[in-house]
Design a protein around this motif. Structure first.
Motif, PDB file in Angstrom:
ATOM      1  N   SER A 278       1.398  -0.879  -4.998  1.00 12.46           N
ATOM      2  CA  SER A 278       1.686  -1.925  -5.975  1.00 12.46           C
ATOM      3  C   SER A 278       0.611  -1.882  -7.057  1.00 12.46           C
ATOM      4  O   SER A 278      -0.485  -1.344  -6.852  1.00 12.46           O
ATOM      5  N   GLU A 279       0.900  -2.461  -8.202  1.00  9.95           N
ATOM      6  CA  GLU A 279      -0.067  -2.443  -9.300  1.00  9.95           C
ATOM      7  C   GLU A 279      -1.366  -3.137  -8.900  1.00  9.95           C
ATOM      8  O   GLU A 279      -2.460  -2.668  -9.234  1.00  9.95           O
TER       9      GLU A 279
ATOM     10  N   LYS B  52      -1.649   7.837 -10.465  1.00  9.11           N
ATOM     11  CA  LYS B  52      -1.381   8.643  -9.264  1.00  9.11           C
ATOM     12  C   LYS B  52      -1.093   7.722  -8.075  1.00  9.11           C
ATOM     13  O   LYS B  52      -0.183   7.974  -7.275  1.00  9.11           O
ATOM     14  N   LEU B  53      -1.841   6.641  -7.979  1.00 12.40           N
ATOM     15  CA  LEU B  53      -1.640   5.692  -6.881  1.00 12.40           C
ATOM     16  C   LEU B  53      -0.290   4.995  -6.982  1.00 12.40           C
ATOM     17  O   LEU B  53       0.396   4.803  -5.971  1.00 12.40           O
ATOM     18  N   THR B  54       0.094   4.609  -8.186  1.00 15.59           N
ATOM     19  CA  THR B  54       1.354   3.871  -8.338  1.00 15.59           C
ATOM     20  C   THR B  54       2.569   4.790  -8.338  1.00 15.59           C
ATOM     21  O   THR B  54       3.596   4.479  -7.728  1.00 15.59           O
TER      22      THR B  54
ATOM     23  N   ALA C  94      -3.370  -0.877  -6.510  1.00 14.17           N
ATOM     24  CA  ALA C  94      -3.883   0.290  -7.232  1.00 14.17           C
ATOM     25  C   ALA C  94      -5.082  -0.098  -8.091  1.00 14.17           C
ATOM     26  O   ALA C  94      -6.103   0.607  -8.117  1.00 14.17           O
ATOM     27  N   ARG C  95      -4.969  -1.229  -8.797  1.00 17.65           N
ATOM     28  CA  ARG C  95      -6.096  -1.689  -9.626  1.00 17.65           C
ATOM     29  C   ARG C  95      -7.317  -1.983  -8.765  1.00 17.65           C
ATOM     30  O   ARG C  95      -8.449  -1.628  -9.117  1.00 17.65           O
ATOM     31  N   LEU C  96      -7.093  -2.656  -7.630  1.00 14.56           N
ATOM     32  CA  LEU C  96      -8.188  -2.984  -6.727  1.00 14.56           C
ATOM     33  C   LEU C  96      -8.881  -1.718  -6.228  1.00 14.56           C
ATOM     34  O   LEU C  96     -10.120  -1.630  -6.211  1.00 14.56           O
ATOM     35  N   THR C  97      -8.097  -0.724  -5.833  1.00 13.86           N
ATOM     36  CA  THR C  97      -8.660   0.503  -5.279  1.00 13.86           C
ATOM     37  C   THR C  97      -9.492   1.250  -6.312  1.00 13.86           C
ATOM     38  O   THR C  97     -10.596   1.731  -6.011  1.00 13.86           O
TER      39      THR C  97
ATOM     40  N   TRP D 172       0.816  -1.212   0.000  1.00  9.15           N
ATOM     41  CA  TRP D 172       0.000   0.000   0.000  1.00  9.15           C
ATOM     42  C   TRP D 172       0.850   1.262   0.000  1.00  9.15           C
ATOM     43  O   TRP D 172       0.345   2.355   0.272  1.00  9.15           O
ATOM     44  N   GLY D 173       2.131   1.117  -0.306  1.00  7.31           N
ATOM     45  CA  GLY D 173       2.994   2.277  -0.446  1.00  7.31           C
ATOM     46  C   GLY D 173       2.958   3.183   0.765  1.00  7.31           C
ATOM     47  O   GLY D 173       3.064   2.731   1.910  1.00  7.31           O
ATOM     48  N   ALA D 174       2.782   4.474   0.523  1.00  7.76           N
ATOM     49  CA  ALA D 174       2.799   5.468   1.595  1.00  7.76           C
ATOM     50  C   ALA D 174       1.456   5.607   2.294  1.00  7.76           C
ATOM     51  O   ALA D 174       1.333   6.375   3.250  1.00  7.76           O
TER      52      ALA D 174
END
Length: 486
Positions: A141-142, A133-135, A145-148, A105-107
Motif C-alpha cells: 500500500s502507499e 518498486k514497492l508499490t 511503502a512510504r513508511l518503509t 504489505w502486498g507480497a
C-alpha cells in the motif's frame, strides 16, 4: 476449498502468504490436478527452463476455464531468492484476484522490509524509484511503502561502517511475572530467583571469552544491549555485579550506545536506576505496553500506570536523557478509545522514543492457548490504532527509524520504532538490518555472525533453559568457538 499445485521447494514461503488470505484454512496443497473433481478450483505454479531463462507461470482454473494467468521470466544467472521472490509476487497477484483482498504489505512476508529498500538504493535507484518498486512490483500500500522508504533513509547514517565493529547482547531471563503474549526465554523470580547468582557467574565466564575474542581481533564494540526477561527484576546487588562485569570485562572505549531494558516499572527504584546511571548506560527502556489498568491485569503485568510515571520521574531526576517506551496495539479487550488514552498519557511522560508493537500471537505464549476465551481485536481496529500512533508520535517530534514484522501479527501489520532526532535505538537498527555481527550472551541468546562480502549470516544459539545454561556454560562457549574460529 482452493487447491494449490506448487513445487515442494517453494511451499514453505508460499504458505506464509496463502495463510494471510485464508487464515482459517480453506486451501490444500496437492501434487497433481488429475485427482480433482471438475468443479474444483485450483492454482498451479510452474517453473520451466527456457534457453537462458526460467519462466514462472501461475494459473487459476475452474473446470476448463482460465480465471487468471500471469507469467514472468528470470535470468538463469540470477540467484534462487530472485526466483522465489518473483514466484511469491505472482502468487500474491493471483490470490488477490481470486479473493478480492489487498494486503497492506502486498507480497512481502519477510520481517525486514527496509532491507529491500536499502538494497535498491545501493543498486543506484532513487528513493522515489524504490517507492515505486514497492508499490508496483511488491504491491505494498502507499502508506506502507512510504513508511518503509522513510525508515530505510533514516537508518542509513547509523549503518555507515557498522560492519567493521561488533555489538553485544546480554540476556537476563528473569521476570516478576510472565505476560500473556510473551514468547521470550524467561523465568519468574518467585520460582527461580535462587539461580540468579549462579547465572551471573556463568554469564561472566561467557563475557570474558567474548571480550578476549574481540580484543584478539582488534575489533571495537559498537553497542551493548541488556535485555530479558526484565534485567531490573534482579536485586540491587546482582544488578551492580552484572553492570560491573560488563564495564570491567568488555572493551567499551568507543561504544556508541549502552542500553538496559528497565521494562517493568514495578522493578525499579532510585538505587537500581542510580546503579544503571553510574555504569555509563546511555539509554533505558521503561515499558508500560498500555496505560489501561484493566488490560495490565489481564495480560499479567504486576504494575499500575501510576508506577510508570513514578519510574519516569526517578529516571529523569537522575539525568537519563534517552528513555524509550514500548506500546502494544491490539491487546485483548482494548478498543480505539483505550489506545488513544494510552497515547495521551504517553504524551504526558514525554519519552524520547516509543516503539509501537502490533500484538503477535506466538506459539510459545500463553495467549495462543486462550484465544477462545479472550476477545481478539479486529483488523480494522488494530490498523486504526497503528495509524493513530504514527500520527501522534510524529506530532511529538519523532520520526520512524526502525521497522520489523513478525509471523502471526494481527492484521498483517508491523512494529515501528519512533524517536526524536538523536535518540534512535542504534542496536535496534543493527539487529534488524543484519549488517553487523551481534555476539549474544546468556540463556536463549542467538549470536549472529555477518559476512557482508558473501551476503551471508550464520547463527549459533545458547540453550534456553536457565539451569541448563548454568551447567553447560563451557559448551555454550565451545559453540561460539566452533563457529567464530572457523
Amino acid at each position: 476449498m482452493l487447491y494449490i499445485v506448487i513445487p515442494e521447494e517453494f511451499r514453505s514461503g508460499a504458505e506464509e502468504l496463502i495463510k494471510l488470505f485464508f487464515p482459517r484454512n480453506g486451501y490444500k496443497f496437492i501434487e497433481k490436478t488429475d485427482i480433482l473433481d471438475p468443479n474444483d478450483i485450483f492454482i498451479s505454479l510452474d517453473i520451466n527452463d527456457e534457453n537462458d531463462k526460467h519462466e514462472i507461470k501461475i494459473c487459476l482454473k475452474h473446470e476448463d476455464e482460465i480465471l487468471y494467468s500471469e507469467s514472468a521470466c528470470i535470468e538463469k544467472k540470477d540467484e534462487c531468492n530472485r526466483i522465489r521472490s518473483q514466484a511469491k509476487v505472482l502468487l500474491y497477484n493471483c490470490l488477490s484476484h481470486y479473493t478480492g483482498k489487498k494486503l497492506p504489505w502486498g507480497a512481502l512476508t519477510g520481517i525486514r522490509p527496509a532491507k529491500i529498500v536499502r538494497s535498491l538504493l545501493n543498486m543506484g535507484l532513487t528513493s522515489d524509484e524504490a517507492y515505486r518498486k514497492l508499490t508496483d512490483y511488491y504491491k505494498l500500500s502507499e502508506n506502507k511503502a512510504r513508511l518503509t522508504v522513510e525508515v530505510a533513509l533514516n537508518e542509513m547514517g547509523f549503518l555507515k561502517n557498522a560492519e567493521k565493529k561488533v555489538s553485544v547482547y546480554i540476556g537476563i531471563p528473569f521476570c516478576t511475572s510472565r505476560c500473556i503474549y510473551c514468547s521470550f526465554p524467561s523465568v519468574e523470580m518467585s520460582k527461580f530467583g535462587n539461580l540468579v547468582s549462579d547465572y551471573l557467574e556463568a554469564l561472566h565466564k561467557e563475557m570474558q571469552w567474548v571480550a578476549q575474542w574481540i580484543r584478539d581481533r582488534n575489533l571495537e564494540i559498537d553497542t551493548v544491549y541488556i535485555g530479558g526477561g526484565t534485567p531490573t527484576a534482579i536485586s540491587e546487588s546482582h544488578l551492580d555485579y552484572l553492570l560491573n562485569s560488563v564495564v570491567s570485562v568488555l572493551p567499551l572505549e568507543n561504544i556508541r550506545e549502552f542500553t538496559v531494558e528497565a521494562g517493568r516499572p514495578d522493578t525499579l527504584n532510585f538505587e537500581k536506576l542510580n546503579i544503571i546511571r553510574n555504569a555509563g548506560v546511555t539509554r533505558i527502556s521503561i515499558n508500560p505496553q498500555t496505560m489501561q489498568e484493566k488490560t495490565l491485569k489481564l495480560i499479567g503485568r504486576n504494575h499500575t500506570a501510576s508506577q510508570v510515571f513514578e519510574a519516569f520521574g526517578m529516571a529523569r531526576a537522575l539525568g537519563f536523557r534517552n528513555i524509550n517506551c514500548d506500546l502494544i496495539a491490539g491487546l485483548p479487550d482494548e478498543n480505539e478509545r483505550d489506545f488513544e488514552e494510552t497515547l495521551a498519557r504517553i504524551g504526558e511522560l514525554s519519552p524520547d522514543s516509543v516503539t509501537v508493537h502490533t500484538l503477535s500471537v506466538k506459539r510459545a505464549s500463553r495467549l495462543i492457548n486462550e484465544m477462545e476465551i479472550i476477545r481478539q481485536t479486529d483488523d480494522e481496529t488494530v490498523n486504526s490504532m497503528v495509524e493513530t500512533a504514527g500520527f501522534f508520535l510524529r506530532s511529538m517530534g519523532m520520526h520512524p527509524y526502525y521497522l520489523y514484522r513478525q509471523k502471526n501479527i494481527l492484521a498483517n501489520l508491523e512494529n515501528v520504532g519512533y524517536a526524536k532526532p538523536g535518540c534512535e535505538g542504534i542496536y535496534n537498527i543493527l539487529i534488524m538490518e543484519e549488517v553487523q555481527t551481534i555476539l549474544a550472551l546468556g540463556a536463549g541468546a542467538s549470536t549472529k555472525i555477518v559476512y557482508p562480502e558473501e551476503n551471508r549470516v550464520e547463527r549459533v544459539f545458547n540453550v534456553k533453559n536457565v539451569e541448563q545454561y548454568i551447567r553447560r556454560i563451557d559448551e555454550m562457549i565451545q559453540r561460539k568457538i566452533k563457529l567464530l574460529d572457523t
